[in-house]
Design an enzyme around this catalytic site. Structure first.
Site, short mmCIF file in Angstrom:
data_model
loop_
_atom_site.label_atom_id
_atom_site.label_comp_id
_atom_site.label_asym_id
_atom_site.label_seq_id
_atom_site.Cartn_x
_atom_site.Cartn_y
_atom_site.Cartn_z
N ALA A 59 -58.46 41.93 -95.60
CA ALA A 59 -59.90 41.97 -95.91
C ALA A 59 -60.59 43.12 -95.17
CB ALA A 59 -60.54 40.60 -95.85
N ASP A 111 -58.53 50.37 -85.53
CA ASP A 111 -58.40 48.87 -85.42
C ASP A 111 -57.98 48.50 -84.11
OD1 ASP A 111 -59.13 49.27 -88.20
OD2 ASP A 111 -57.46 47.94 -88.82
N LEU A 116 -60.84 43.18 -91.94
CA LEU A 116 -61.47 43.09 -90.63
C LEU A 116 -60.60 43.03 -89.59
CD1 LEU A 116 -63.66 39.94 -91.81
CD2 LEU A 116 -64.45 42.32 -91.73
N GLY A 117 -59.53 44.02 -89.64
CA GLY A 117 -58.53 44.14 -88.67
C GLY A 117 -57.65 42.88 -88.19
N SER A 118 -57.52 42.03 -88.84
CA SER A 118 -56.43 40.97 -88.68
C SER A 118 -55.21 41.35 -88.20
CB SER A 118 -56.28 40.28 -90.04
OG SER A 118 -55.77 40.73 -90.96
N SER A 119 -54.56 42.36 -88.77
CA SER A 119 -53.23 42.42 -88.12
C SER A 119 -53.37 43.17 -86.84
CB SER A 119 -52.59 43.40 -89.22
OG SER A 119 -53.06 44.77 -89.23
N ALA A 120 -54.24 44.09 -86.57
CA ALA A 120 -54.43 44.75 -85.16
C ALA A 120 -54.83 43.52 -84.06
CB ALA A 120 -55.56 45.64 -85.12
N PRO A 130 -60.16 36.75 -91.65
CA PRO A 130 -59.29 36.93 -92.90
C PRO A 130 -58.42 37.83 -93.07
CG PRO A 130 -61.72 37.23 -93.45
CD PRO A 130 -61.51 36.87 -91.86
O1 PMV Z 1 -56.66 47.68 -92.28
P1 PMV Z 1 -58.11 47.82 -92.45
O2 PMV Z 1 -58.54 47.69 -94.00
O3 PMV Z 1 -58.86 47.02 -91.54
O4 PMV Z 1 -58.60 49.22 -92.37
C1 PMV Z 1 -58.27 50.02 -91.28
C2 PMV Z 1 -58.95 51.55 -91.20
C3 PMV Z 1 -58.19 52.58 -92.03
O5 PMV Z 1 -59.10 53.68 -91.47
C4 PMV Z 1 -58.32 52.58 -93.61
C5 PMV Z 1 -56.83 52.71 -91.76
C6 PMV Z 1 -56.73 53.23 -90.28
O6 PMV Z 1 -55.66 53.16 -89.67
O7 PMV Z 1 -57.57 53.99 -89.76
#
Ligand code: PMV
Length: 330
Positions: free
Chosen positions: A116, A164, A118-122, A113
Protein backbone atom coordinates in the site's frame (compact mmCIF):
# COMPACT_ATOMS: atom_id res chain seq x y z
CA UNK A 1 28.70 -4.06 14.87
CA UNK A 2 29.25 -4.89 18.55
CA UNK A 3 28.66 -8.04 20.55
CA UNK A 4 27.89 -8.26 24.25
CA UNK A 5 30.17 -10.74 26.01
CA UNK A 6 27.78 -11.96 28.76
CA UNK A 7 27.18 -15.71 28.35
CA UNK A 8 23.50 -16.61 28.58
CA UNK A 9 20.97 -18.97 27.11
CA UNK A 10 19.69 -17.85 23.74
CA UNK A 11 16.66 -15.73 24.44
CA UNK A 12 13.90 -14.75 22.05
CA UNK A 13 15.16 -11.54 20.53
CA UNK A 14 12.67 -9.05 19.19
CA UNK A 15 12.79 -5.89 17.13
CA UNK A 16 10.26 -3.53 15.75
CA UNK A 17 10.47 -1.09 12.86
CA UNK A 18 8.11 1.64 11.69
CA UNK A 19 6.42 2.09 8.34
CA UNK A 20 6.95 5.20 6.26
CA UNK A 21 5.34 7.79 4.05
CA UNK A 22 7.08 9.70 1.29
CA UNK A 23 6.50 13.46 1.34
CA UNK A 24 8.26 14.01 -1.99
CA UNK A 25 10.38 12.29 -4.63
CA UNK A 26 9.11 8.70 -4.85
CA UNK A 27 9.76 6.93 -8.15
CA UNK A 28 12.13 9.75 -9.21
CA UNK A 29 14.40 8.79 -6.29
CA UNK A 30 15.15 5.51 -8.13
CA UNK A 31 16.45 7.64 -11.01
CA UNK A 32 18.67 9.75 -8.75
CA UNK A 33 16.50 12.62 -7.44
CA UNK A 34 16.34 13.36 -3.70
CA UNK A 35 13.31 12.29 -1.69
CA UNK A 36 11.94 13.31 1.70
CA UNK A 37 10.32 10.61 3.83
CA UNK A 38 8.91 10.30 7.33
CA UNK A 39 8.78 7.19 9.53
CA UNK A 40 5.28 6.67 10.95
CA UNK A 41 3.88 4.92 14.00
CA UNK A 42 2.58 1.79 12.27
CA UNK A 43 4.89 -1.11 13.07
CA UNK A 44 6.12 -4.52 12.12
CA UNK A 45 7.53 -6.76 14.83
CA UNK A 46 9.87 -9.71 14.42
CA UNK A 47 10.98 -12.29 16.94
CA UNK A 48 14.07 -14.39 16.28
CA UNK A 49 15.60 -17.24 18.20
CA UNK A 50 18.14 -19.96 17.62
CA UNK A 51 16.16 -23.05 16.68
CA UNK A 52 17.10 -26.38 18.25
CA UNK A 53 18.70 -27.70 15.10
CA UNK A 54 18.31 -27.86 11.39
CA UNK A 55 17.47 -25.27 8.81
CA UNK A 56 15.99 -21.84 9.07
CA UNK A 57 12.29 -21.65 9.78
CA UNK A 58 10.21 -18.62 9.00
CA UNK A 59 6.63 -18.06 9.95
CA UNK A 60 4.67 -14.88 9.63
CA UNK A 61 1.31 -13.62 10.69
CA UNK A 62 0.96 -11.00 8.01
CA UNK A 63 -2.54 -10.87 6.59
CA UNK A 64 -2.72 -9.64 3.04
CA UNK A 65 -5.93 -7.98 2.08
CA UNK A 66 -6.96 -8.88 -1.44
CA UNK A 67 -9.58 -6.82 -3.20
CA UNK A 68 -11.34 -8.51 -6.08
CA UNK A 69 -11.80 -5.63 -8.54
CA UNK A 70 -14.75 -7.32 -10.28
CA UNK A 71 -16.89 -8.01 -7.22
CA UNK A 72 -15.28 -5.27 -5.03
CA UNK A 73 -15.21 -7.88 -2.27
CA UNK A 74 -12.15 -8.09 -0.12
CA UNK A 75 -10.69 -11.17 1.50
CA UNK A 76 -7.74 -11.74 3.77
CA UNK A 77 -5.13 -14.31 2.83
CA UNK A 78 -1.89 -15.36 4.46
CA UNK A 79 0.90 -13.50 2.80
CA UNK A 80 3.36 -16.26 1.93
CA UNK A 81 5.14 -13.96 -0.53
CA UNK A 82 6.96 -12.23 2.30
CA UNK A 83 8.55 -15.37 3.72
CA UNK A 84 11.36 -15.60 1.16
CA UNK A 85 12.56 -11.99 1.68
CA UNK A 86 12.55 -12.63 5.44
CA UNK A 87 14.69 -15.72 4.91
CA UNK A 88 17.05 -13.72 2.69
CA UNK A 89 17.27 -10.95 5.29
CA UNK A 90 18.12 -13.48 8.00
CA UNK A 91 20.75 -15.22 5.83
CA UNK A 92 22.38 -11.91 4.85
CA UNK A 93 22.56 -10.97 8.54
CA UNK A 94 24.12 -14.29 9.58
CA UNK A 95 26.67 -14.00 6.73
CA UNK A 96 27.49 -10.46 7.86
CA UNK A 97 28.03 -11.73 11.41
CA UNK A 98 30.13 -14.61 9.99
CA UNK A 99 27.81 -17.08 11.71
CA UNK A 100 28.11 -20.57 10.27
CA UNK A 101 25.15 -21.85 12.27
CA UNK A 102 22.04 -21.11 10.25
CA UNK A 103 19.52 -22.45 12.75
CA UNK A 104 17.24 -19.54 13.36
CA UNK A 105 13.53 -19.31 13.72
CA UNK A 106 11.57 -16.19 12.92
CA UNK A 107 8.11 -15.02 13.70
CA UNK A 108 6.88 -11.81 12.12
CA UNK A 109 3.76 -9.73 12.31
CA UNK A 110 2.88 -6.46 10.73
CA UNK A 111 0.24 -3.82 11.29
CA UNK A 112 1.27 -1.88 8.17
CA UNK A 113 -1.02 -2.57 5.20
CA UNK A 114 0.89 -4.67 2.63
CA UNK A 115 1.50 -3.35 -0.88
CA UNK A 116 0.00 0.00 0.00
CA UNK A 117 3.02 2.30 -0.28
CA UNK A 118 3.70 2.47 3.46
CA UNK A 119 6.97 0.54 3.42
CA UNK A 120 5.66 -2.74 4.85
CA UNK A 121 8.36 -4.88 3.24
CA UNK A 122 11.22 -2.57 4.22
CA UNK A 123 9.89 -2.37 7.77
CA UNK A 124 9.66 -6.16 8.12
CA UNK A 125 13.08 -6.81 6.61
CA UNK A 126 14.76 -4.11 8.73
CA UNK A 127 13.14 -5.56 11.88
CA UNK A 128 14.22 -9.06 10.81
CA UNK A 129 17.85 -8.04 10.36
CA UNK A 130 17.91 -6.35 13.75
CA UNK A 131 16.18 -9.28 15.52
CA UNK A 132 18.42 -11.94 13.94
CA UNK A 133 21.52 -9.97 14.97
CA UNK A 134 20.16 -9.63 18.51
CA UNK A 135 19.46 -13.38 18.61
CA UNK A 136 23.22 -13.84 18.11
CA UNK A 137 23.91 -11.19 20.77
CA UNK A 138 25.10 -8.68 18.22
CA UNK A 139 23.91 -5.15 17.74
CA UNK A 140 24.19 -3.66 14.29
CA UNK A 141 24.61 -0.01 13.41
CA UNK A 142 21.70 1.50 11.50
CA UNK A 143 24.02 1.97 8.52
CA UNK A 144 24.71 -1.81 8.53
CA UNK A 145 20.98 -2.61 8.74
CA UNK A 146 20.34 -0.20 5.85
CA UNK A 147 22.94 -1.94 3.66
CA UNK A 148 21.84 -5.48 4.52
CA UNK A 149 18.21 -4.64 3.72
CA UNK A 150 19.14 -4.23 0.04
CA UNK A 151 19.30 -8.04 -0.26
CA UNK A 152 15.59 -8.73 0.45
CA UNK A 153 14.50 -5.40 -1.04
CA UNK A 154 16.22 -6.25 -4.35
CA UNK A 155 14.54 -9.64 -4.33
CA UNK A 156 11.15 -7.98 -3.84
CA UNK A 157 11.43 -4.77 -5.82
CA UNK A 158 14.16 -5.33 -8.38
CA UNK A 159 15.61 -1.84 -8.22
CA UNK A 160 15.04 -0.27 -4.81
CA UNK A 161 16.45 3.19 -4.22
CA UNK A 162 16.92 2.46 -0.52
CA UNK A 163 14.64 5.26 0.71
CA UNK A 164 12.18 2.84 2.33
CA UNK A 165 14.69 0.89 4.39
CA UNK A 166 16.60 4.08 5.27
CA UNK A 167 13.44 5.62 6.75
CA UNK A 168 12.41 2.43 8.56
CA UNK A 169 15.90 1.98 10.00
CA UNK A 170 16.68 5.57 11.02
CA UNK A 171 13.20 6.86 11.90
CA UNK A 172 12.22 10.53 12.01
CA UNK A 173 12.16 12.60 8.85
CA UNK A 174 14.97 12.03 6.38
CA UNK A 175 16.25 13.46 3.14
CA UNK A 176 17.54 10.62 0.98
CA UNK A 177 19.51 10.34 -2.20
CA UNK A 178 20.83 7.21 -3.87
CA UNK A 179 22.95 5.29 -3.17
CA UNK A 180 23.23 6.05 0.55
CA UNK A 181 23.00 9.76 1.32
CA UNK A 182 20.80 9.80 4.40
CA UNK A 183 20.31 13.08 6.22
CA UNK A 184 18.14 13.10 9.33
CA UNK A 185 16.27 16.38 9.49
CA UNK A 186 15.68 18.07 12.79
CA UNK A 187 12.09 19.30 12.52
CA UNK A 188 10.47 20.89 15.58
CA UNK A 189 6.89 20.50 14.37
CA UNK A 190 6.47 17.45 12.13
CA UNK A 191 3.66 17.78 9.57
CA UNK A 192 0.20 16.52 10.55
CA UNK A 193 -0.55 13.87 8.01
CA UNK A 194 -3.63 11.81 7.35
CA UNK A 195 -3.09 8.58 5.42
CA UNK A 196 -5.91 7.14 3.33
CA UNK A 197 -5.63 3.65 1.84
CA UNK A 198 -7.45 3.26 -1.48
CA UNK A 199 -7.77 -0.48 -0.81
CA UNK A 200 -6.14 -1.36 -4.13
CA UNK A 201 -2.88 -3.15 -3.43
CA UNK A 202 -0.21 -3.57 -6.08
CA UNK A 203 3.39 -4.46 -6.87
CA UNK A 204 6.15 -1.87 -6.40
CA UNK A 205 8.42 -3.94 -8.69
CA UNK A 206 6.09 -3.62 -11.70
CA UNK A 207 5.47 0.09 -11.16
CA UNK A 208 9.13 1.00 -10.68
CA UNK A 209 10.01 -1.18 -13.70
CA UNK A 210 7.54 0.67 -15.91
CA UNK A 211 8.84 4.10 -14.83
CA UNK A 212 12.49 3.10 -15.38
CA UNK A 213 11.58 1.82 -18.86
CA UNK A 214 9.75 5.04 -19.69
CA UNK A 215 12.66 7.16 -18.45
CA UNK A 216 14.98 5.39 -20.91
CA UNK A 217 12.65 6.15 -23.82
CA UNK A 218 11.73 9.71 -22.88
CA UNK A 219 15.11 11.00 -21.79
CA UNK A 220 14.46 14.74 -22.31
CA UNK A 221 11.11 14.73 -20.50
CA UNK A 222 12.51 12.80 -17.56
CA UNK A 223 15.55 15.10 -17.31
CA UNK A 224 13.13 18.00 -16.81
CA UNK A 225 11.04 16.02 -14.32
CA UNK A 226 14.12 15.09 -12.32
CA UNK A 227 15.20 18.72 -12.13
CA UNK A 228 11.77 19.75 -10.94
CA UNK A 229 11.46 16.94 -8.39
CA UNK A 230 14.89 17.83 -7.00
CA UNK A 231 13.71 21.42 -6.56
CA UNK A 232 10.46 20.19 -4.96
CA UNK A 233 12.32 17.98 -2.46
CA UNK A 234 14.73 20.76 -1.53
CA UNK A 235 11.80 23.15 -1.02
CA UNK A 236 9.99 20.51 1.06
CA UNK A 237 12.98 20.45 3.43
CA UNK A 238 12.88 24.25 3.66
CA UNK A 239 9.12 24.34 4.28
CA UNK A 240 9.47 21.72 7.04
CA UNK A 241 12.21 23.72 8.72
CA UNK A 242 10.25 26.99 8.36
CA UNK A 243 7.02 25.26 9.51
CA UNK A 244 5.39 26.67 6.38
CA UNK A 245 2.45 24.31 5.92
CA UNK A 246 0.93 26.30 3.04
CA UNK A 247 4.11 25.93 1.06
CA UNK A 248 4.46 22.27 2.00
CA UNK A 249 0.87 21.64 0.85
CA UNK A 250 1.44 23.19 -2.59
CA UNK A 251 4.68 21.24 -3.00
CA UNK A 252 2.81 18.01 -2.25
CA UNK A 253 0.18 18.95 -4.85
CA UNK A 254 2.87 19.64 -7.44
CA UNK A 255 4.59 16.34 -6.63
CA UNK A 256 1.32 14.48 -7.18
CA UNK A 257 0.91 16.15 -10.55
CA UNK A 258 4.39 15.01 -11.62
CA UNK A 259 3.61 11.45 -10.52
CA UNK A 260 0.38 11.64 -12.50
CA UNK A 261 2.29 12.79 -15.58
CA UNK A 262 4.57 9.74 -15.48
CA UNK A 263 1.54 7.46 -15.24
CA UNK A 264 1.70 6.04 -11.71
CA UNK A 265 -1.45 7.65 -10.37
CA UNK A 266 -4.89 6.15 -11.00
CA UNK A 267 -8.38 7.67 -11.32
CA UNK A 268 -9.13 6.41 -7.79
CA UNK A 269 -6.00 8.03 -6.30
CA UNK A 270 -6.70 11.27 -8.19
CA UNK A 271 -10.24 11.22 -6.82
CA UNK A 272 -9.09 10.73 -3.20
CA UNK A 273 -6.52 13.51 -3.60
CA UNK A 274 -9.15 15.89 -5.02
CA UNK A 275 -11.67 15.00 -2.31
CA UNK A 276 -9.09 15.65 0.43
CA UNK A 277 -8.12 19.02 -1.04
CA UNK A 278 -11.76 20.07 -1.51
CA UNK A 279 -12.50 19.20 2.12
CA UNK A 280 -9.73 21.56 3.22
CA UNK A 281 -6.41 19.67 3.15
CA UNK A 282 -3.49 22.01 2.53
CA UNK A 283 -2.06 19.49 0.09
CA UNK A 284 -2.48 15.87 -0.94
CA UNK A 285 -0.59 13.34 -3.03
CA UNK A 286 -0.16 9.65 -3.57
CA UNK A 287 2.63 8.13 -1.51
CA UNK A 288 4.92 5.27 -2.51
CA UNK A 289 5.02 3.57 -5.88
CA UNK A 290 1.45 4.52 -6.92
CA UNK A 291 -0.88 2.33 -9.00
CA UNK A 292 -3.07 2.08 -5.91
CA UNK A 293 -2.07 2.07 -2.27
CA UNK A 294 -2.31 5.21 -0.17
CA UNK A 295 -2.60 8.93 -0.48
CA UNK A 296 -1.42 11.37 2.18
CA UNK A 297 -3.13 14.64 3.06
CA UNK A 298 -1.67 17.52 5.02
CA UNK A 299 -4.25 18.78 7.52
CA UNK A 300 -3.13 21.10 10.26
CA UNK A 301 -6.34 22.21 11.87
CA UNK A 302 -8.36 19.64 13.93
CA UNK A 303 -11.77 20.80 12.65
CA UNK A 304 -10.69 20.58 9.02
CA UNK A 305 -9.18 17.20 9.80
CA UNK A 306 -12.60 15.87 10.77
CA UNK A 307 -14.04 17.21 7.52
CA UNK A 308 -11.29 15.60 5.44
CA UNK A 309 -11.68 12.31 7.30
CA UNK A 310 -15.43 12.32 6.70
CA UNK A 311 -15.02 13.10 3.00
CA UNK A 312 -12.44 10.34 2.49
CA UNK A 313 -14.55 7.80 4.40
CA UNK A 314 -17.43 8.58 2.04
CA UNK A 315 -15.11 7.44 -0.75
CA UNK A 316 -14.55 4.13 1.07
CA UNK A 317 -10.98 4.99 2.00
CA UNK A 318 -9.41 3.42 5.11
CA UNK A 319 -7.90 6.10 7.31
CA UNK A 320 -4.72 5.99 9.37
CA UNK A 321 -4.13 8.85 11.75
CA UNK A 322 -0.32 8.70 11.85
CA UNK A 323 2.39 10.59 13.64
CA UNK A 324 6.14 10.58 13.24
CA UNK A 325 8.14 7.68 14.66
CA UNK A 326 11.35 9.23 15.96
CA UNK A 327 13.33 6.07 16.71
CA UNK A 328 13.41 3.84 13.67
CA UNK A 329 14.27 0.20 14.27
CA UNK A 330 14.70 -0.77 17.92
O1 PMV B 1 7.16 0.19 -2.11
P1 PMV B 1 6.54 1.53 -1.92
O2 PMV B 1 5.23 1.67 -2.57
O3 PMV B 1 6.55 1.93 -0.47
O4 PMV B 1 7.42 2.61 -2.73
C1 PMV B 1 8.78 2.79 -2.56
C2 PMV B 1 9.26 4.06 -3.18
C3 PMV B 1 9.68 3.98 -4.64
O5 PMV B 1 10.31 5.23 -4.93
C4 PMV B 1 8.50 3.83 -5.56
C5 PMV B 1 10.65 2.84 -4.89
C6 PMV B 1 12.03 3.04 -4.31
O6 PMV B 1 12.73 2.04 -4.14
O7 PMV B 1 12.43 4.18 -4.05
Amino acid sequence: MSRTSKPRLDPIASSRAPGKIILSGEQFVVLGAPAVAMAVNLYSRVEAWRSESGPMEVSADIPLQIVDEASKKSSVEKNQGLLEPLRLAALATLDHLREKDRAVQLNANCEIPIGAGLGSSASITVATISAVAKSRRARLEKSEIFKLAFVPERYLHGKPSGVDQATCAYGGIIQFRRPARIKRLSIKRPPKILVCDSGVHRSTRALVGSVVKKSRKEIGRFREHLEEVSAVSNSVVKSLKDEDTTDLGSLMNRNHELLRQIGVSTPRLDKLVTVARKAGALGAKLTGAGGGGCIIALVDDPKTRLKVERALRKEQGTLYDVSVDPRGVV
